[in-house]
Design a protein around this motif. Structure first.
Motif, PDB file in Angstrom:
ATOM      1  N   ARG A 209     -13.878  -4.283   2.766  1.00 43.66           N
ATOM      2  CA  ARG A 209     -12.760  -3.478   2.941  1.00 43.66           C
ATOM      3  C   ARG A 209     -11.642  -4.011   2.873  1.00 43.66           C
ATOM      4  O   ARG A 209     -10.501  -3.906   2.408  1.00 43.66           O
ATOM      5  CB  ARG A 209     -13.056  -2.732   4.153  1.00 43.66           C
ATOM      6  N   GLU A 210     -11.444  -5.330   3.677  1.00 38.75           N
ATOM      7  CA  GLU A 210     -10.279  -6.193   3.914  1.00 38.75           C
ATOM      8  C   GLU A 210     -10.070  -6.728   2.574  1.00 38.75           C
ATOM      9  O   GLU A 210      -8.835  -6.546   2.053  1.00 38.75           O
ATOM     10  CB  GLU A 210     -10.536  -7.556   4.776  1.00 38.75           C
ATOM     11  N   ARG A 211     -10.802  -7.120   1.689  1.00 38.23           N
ATOM     12  CA  ARG A 211     -10.504  -7.494   0.333  1.00 38.23           C
ATOM     13  C   ARG A 211     -10.293  -6.576  -0.408  1.00 38.23           C
ATOM     14  O   ARG A 211      -9.115  -6.606  -1.393  1.00 38.23           O
ATOM     15  CB  ARG A 211     -11.797  -8.348  -0.381  1.00 38.23           C
ATOM     16  N   LEU A 212     -10.723  -5.374  -0.449  1.00 46.97           N
ATOM     17  CA  LEU A 212     -10.321  -4.070  -1.151  1.00 46.97           C
ATOM     18  C   LEU A 212      -8.676  -3.687  -0.879  1.00 46.97           C
ATOM     19  O   LEU A 212      -8.029  -3.474  -1.751  1.00 46.97           O
ATOM     20  CB  LEU A 212     -11.108  -2.923  -1.008  1.00 46.97           C
ATOM     21  N   LEU A 213      -8.654  -3.864   0.495  1.00 47.62           N
ATOM     22  CA  LEU A 213      -7.074  -3.320   0.872  1.00 47.62           C
ATOM     23  C   LEU A 213      -6.059  -4.476   0.202  1.00 47.62           C
ATOM     24  O   LEU A 213      -5.021  -4.028  -0.304  1.00 47.62           O
ATOM     25  CB  LEU A 213      -7.085  -3.282   2.396  1.00 47.62           C
ATOM     26  N   ALA A 214      -6.722  -5.633   0.168  1.00 46.21           N
ATOM     27  CA  ALA A 214      -5.747  -7.100  -0.281  1.00 46.21           C
ATOM     28  C   ALA A 214      -5.682  -6.568  -2.007  1.00 46.21           C
ATOM     29  O   ALA A 214      -4.500  -6.621  -2.524  1.00 46.21           O
ATOM     30  CB  ALA A 214      -6.379  -8.088  -0.139  1.00 46.21           C
ATOM     31  N   GLU A 215      -6.506  -6.079  -2.694  1.00 48.47           N
ATOM     32  CA  GLU A 215      -6.541  -5.831  -3.935  1.00 48.47           C
ATOM     33  C   GLU A 215      -5.874  -4.587  -4.427  1.00 48.47           C
ATOM     34  O   GLU A 215      -4.749  -4.608  -5.040  1.00 48.47           O
ATOM     35  CB  GLU A 215      -7.865  -5.444  -4.646  1.00 48.47           C
ATOM     36  N   VAL A 216      -5.848  -3.664  -3.534  1.00 45.25           N
ATOM     37  CA  VAL A 216      -5.066  -2.519  -3.764  1.00 45.25           C
ATOM     38  C   VAL A 216      -3.561  -2.846  -3.467  1.00 45.25           C
ATOM     39  O   VAL A 216      -2.625  -2.334  -4.243  1.00 45.25           O
ATOM     40  CB  VAL A 216      -5.659  -1.364  -3.011  1.00 45.25           C
ATOM     41  N   ALA A 217      -3.318  -3.356  -2.327  1.00 48.69           N
ATOM     42  CA  ALA A 217      -1.884  -3.667  -2.007  1.00 48.69           C
ATOM     43  C   ALA A 217      -1.368  -4.909  -3.274  1.00 48.69           C
ATOM     44  O   ALA A 217      -0.044  -4.358  -3.372  1.00 48.69           O
ATOM     45  CB  ALA A 217      -1.681  -4.413  -0.506  1.00 48.69           C
ATOM     46  N   ALA A 218      -2.123  -5.544  -4.012  1.00 46.17           N
ATOM     47  CA  ALA A 218      -1.462  -6.278  -4.721  1.00 46.17           C
ATOM     48  C   ALA A 218      -1.009  -5.493  -6.010  1.00 46.17           C
ATOM     49  O   ALA A 218      -0.485  -6.099  -6.743  1.00 46.17           O
ATOM     50  CB  ALA A 218      -2.747  -7.630  -5.107  1.00 46.17           C
ATOM     51  N   SER A 219      -1.903  -4.317  -6.207  1.00 43.83           N
ATOM     52  CA  SER A 219      -1.716  -3.886  -7.453  1.00 43.83           C
ATOM     53  C   SER A 219      -0.597  -2.908  -7.341  1.00 43.83           C
ATOM     54  O   SER A 219      -0.178  -2.195  -8.259  1.00 43.83           O
ATOM     55  CB  SER A 219      -2.799  -2.994  -7.756  1.00 43.83           C
ATOM     56  N   MET A 220       0.228  -2.887  -6.244  1.00 48.26           N
ATOM     57  CA  MET A 220       1.294  -1.913  -6.114  1.00 48.26           C
ATOM     58  C   MET A 220       2.404  -2.669  -5.076  1.00 48.26           C
ATOM     59  O   MET A 220       2.241  -3.904  -4.540  1.00 48.26           O
ATOM     60  CB  MET A 220       0.943  -0.632  -5.445  1.00 48.26           C
ATOM     61  N   ASP A 221       3.609  -2.083  -4.985  1.00 49.74           N
ATOM     62  CA  ASP A 221       4.496  -2.748  -4.211  1.00 49.74           C
ATOM     63  C   ASP A 221       4.549  -1.992  -2.833  1.00 49.74           C
ATOM     64  O   ASP A 221       5.458  -1.283  -2.369  1.00 49.74           O
ATOM     65  CB  ASP A 221       5.996  -2.569  -4.865  1.00 49.74           C
ATOM     66  N   ALA A 222       3.354  -1.847  -2.134  1.00 52.68           N
ATOM     67  CA  ALA A 222       3.124  -1.058  -1.036  1.00 52.68           C
ATOM     68  C   ALA A 222       4.113  -1.644   0.059  1.00 52.68           C
ATOM     69  O   ALA A 222       4.206  -2.704   0.500  1.00 52.68           O
ATOM     70  CB  ALA A 222       1.783  -1.224  -0.375  1.00 52.68           C
ATOM     71  N   ARG A 223       4.679  -0.542   0.775  1.00 53.69           N
ATOM     72  CA  ARG A 223       5.388  -0.927   2.011  1.00 53.69           C
ATOM     73  C   ARG A 223       4.802  -0.597   3.245  1.00 53.69           C
ATOM     74  O   ARG A 223       5.131  -1.050   4.434  1.00 53.69           O
ATOM     75  CB  ARG A 223       6.941  -0.294   2.018  1.00 53.69           C
ATOM     76  N   THR A 224       3.896   0.377   3.077  1.00 55.75           N
ATOM     77  CA  THR A 224       3.336   0.848   4.369  1.00 55.75           C
ATOM     78  C   THR A 224       1.761   1.036   4.112  1.00 55.75           C
ATOM     79  O   THR A 224       1.268   0.819   2.893  1.00 55.75           O
ATOM     80  CB  THR A 224       3.688   2.184   4.854  1.00 55.75           C
ATOM     81  N   GLU A 225       0.991   1.109   5.445  1.00 56.73           N
ATOM     82  CA  GLU A 225      -0.278   1.324   5.133  1.00 56.73           C
ATOM     83  C   GLU A 225      -0.820   2.662   4.672  1.00 56.73           C
ATOM     84  O   GLU A 225      -2.013   2.869   3.821  1.00 56.73           O
ATOM     85  CB  GLU A 225      -1.036   1.178   6.806  1.00 56.73           C
ATOM     86  N   GLN A 226       0.053   3.654   4.803  1.00 53.85           N
ATOM     87  CA  GLN A 226      -0.183   5.055   4.204  1.00 53.85           C
ATOM     88  C   GLN A 226      -0.238   5.063   2.928  1.00 53.85           C
ATOM     89  O   GLN A 226      -0.884   5.632   2.107  1.00 53.85           O
ATOM     90  CB  GLN A 226       0.891   5.848   4.714  1.00 53.85           C
ATOM     91  N   GLU A 227       0.717   4.052   2.020  1.00 51.80           N
ATOM     92  CA  GLU A 227       0.814   3.944   0.708  1.00 51.80           C
ATOM     93  C   GLU A 227      -0.679   3.353   0.172  1.00 51.80           C
ATOM     94  O   GLU A 227      -1.003   3.621  -0.967  1.00 51.80           O
ATOM     95  CB  GLU A 227       2.178   3.056   0.202  1.00 51.80           C
ATOM     96  N   VAL A 228      -1.052   2.296   1.038  1.00 47.62           N
ATOM     97  CA  VAL A 228      -2.335   1.658   0.470  1.00 47.62           C
ATOM     98  C   VAL A 228      -3.297   2.701   0.387  1.00 47.62           C
ATOM     99  O   VAL A 228      -4.047   2.571  -0.355  1.00 47.62           O
ATOM    100  CB  VAL A 228      -2.576   0.410   1.469  1.00 47.62           C
TER     101      VAL A 228
END
Length: 240
Positions: A209-228
């Protein structure tokens, strides 16, 4: 958001490097983007009716054009997801008759991307028969590619710690395979108590899950956890 997700470079930061970086940084940024998106775009071209040879040339020429015509300069994280920007750009590229562009030699030359047509077609052959639109299948392939990359990253983490066998044994529990076996069965294979196996499975899922969050965040310009979280929801909707 995990530390990895918060501090890993985003795909949009790679776009910034493509806009204003020096040659080595530009090349590295483009190669990273190519690795992340070449197959979903190749599969999209195939779903649109292109034969393998043309789909490979299209995808290679597409990435070359992104640089030559400075199309990345138009990319704006405020206007949507990078994967959507790339899909729209590919659609425009196909409409503008890609054959008028100078073809890159497959497997060589100075282009930003070289596609092994055999590898690409082996991947494409695994695609299920599906009546959905090429656009929906593009997003599905993006989601699957991201999940596959996440599993690969976790596998590398375990291998680096000398736990490759543990990962391979527990991987079915991570991917939800029906014949994964019980904790007792897995413990017998690993020489571990069932309770210890359950702890190991929990740790594996947490790391995934940590790596998935990192991959998703890397695919976008996320500013908040909600966006991820919203992007993860979109990811799983694309798989449905």
């Amino acid at each position: 958001m995990s530390r990895d997700a918060a501090f890993s470079p985003t795909r949009w930061s790679l776009i910034a490097a493509l806009r204003c970086g020096e040659a080595p940084q530009v090349r590295e940024a483009l190669e990273t983007l190519c690795r992340a998106y070449w197959y979903p775009l190749y599969a999209y071209a195939r779903r649109c009716g292109q034969v393998p040879e043309d789909a490979a040339d299209i995808t290679q020429s597409f990435f070359a054009q992104l640089i030559e015509k400075e199309i990345f300069a138009r990319a704006d994280p405020e206007r949507g997801r990078l994967r959507t920007f790339l899909l729209t750009a590919m659609q425009n590229f196909l409409r503008d008759d890609w054959r008028k562009q100078q073809r890159l030699k497959r497997g060589g030359g100075d282009g930003p991307l070289s596609i092994d047509e055999v590898t690409a077609e082996n991947l494409y052959a695994r695609e299920p028969v599906d009546e959905r639109t090429p656009e929906k299948l593009y997003h599905r392939r993006w989601a699957l590619t991201l999940l596959e990359r996440t599993v690969t990253d976790v596998q590398a983490d375990y291998a680096q710690r000398g736990q490759a066998t543990l990962f391979e044994t527990l991987k079915p529990m991570l991917t939800g395979e029906p014949d994964a076996g019980s904790a007792a069965d897995l413990g017998a294979q690993l020489g571990m108590e069932p309770g210890t196996v359950r702890v190991a499975i929990s740790r594996l899922r947490t790391r995934y899950r940590e790596r998935l969050l990192a991959e998703v965040a890397a695919s976008m310009d996320a500013r908040t956890e909600q966006e991820v979280d919203e992007e993860i929801d979109a990811l799983f909707r694309a798989l449905s």
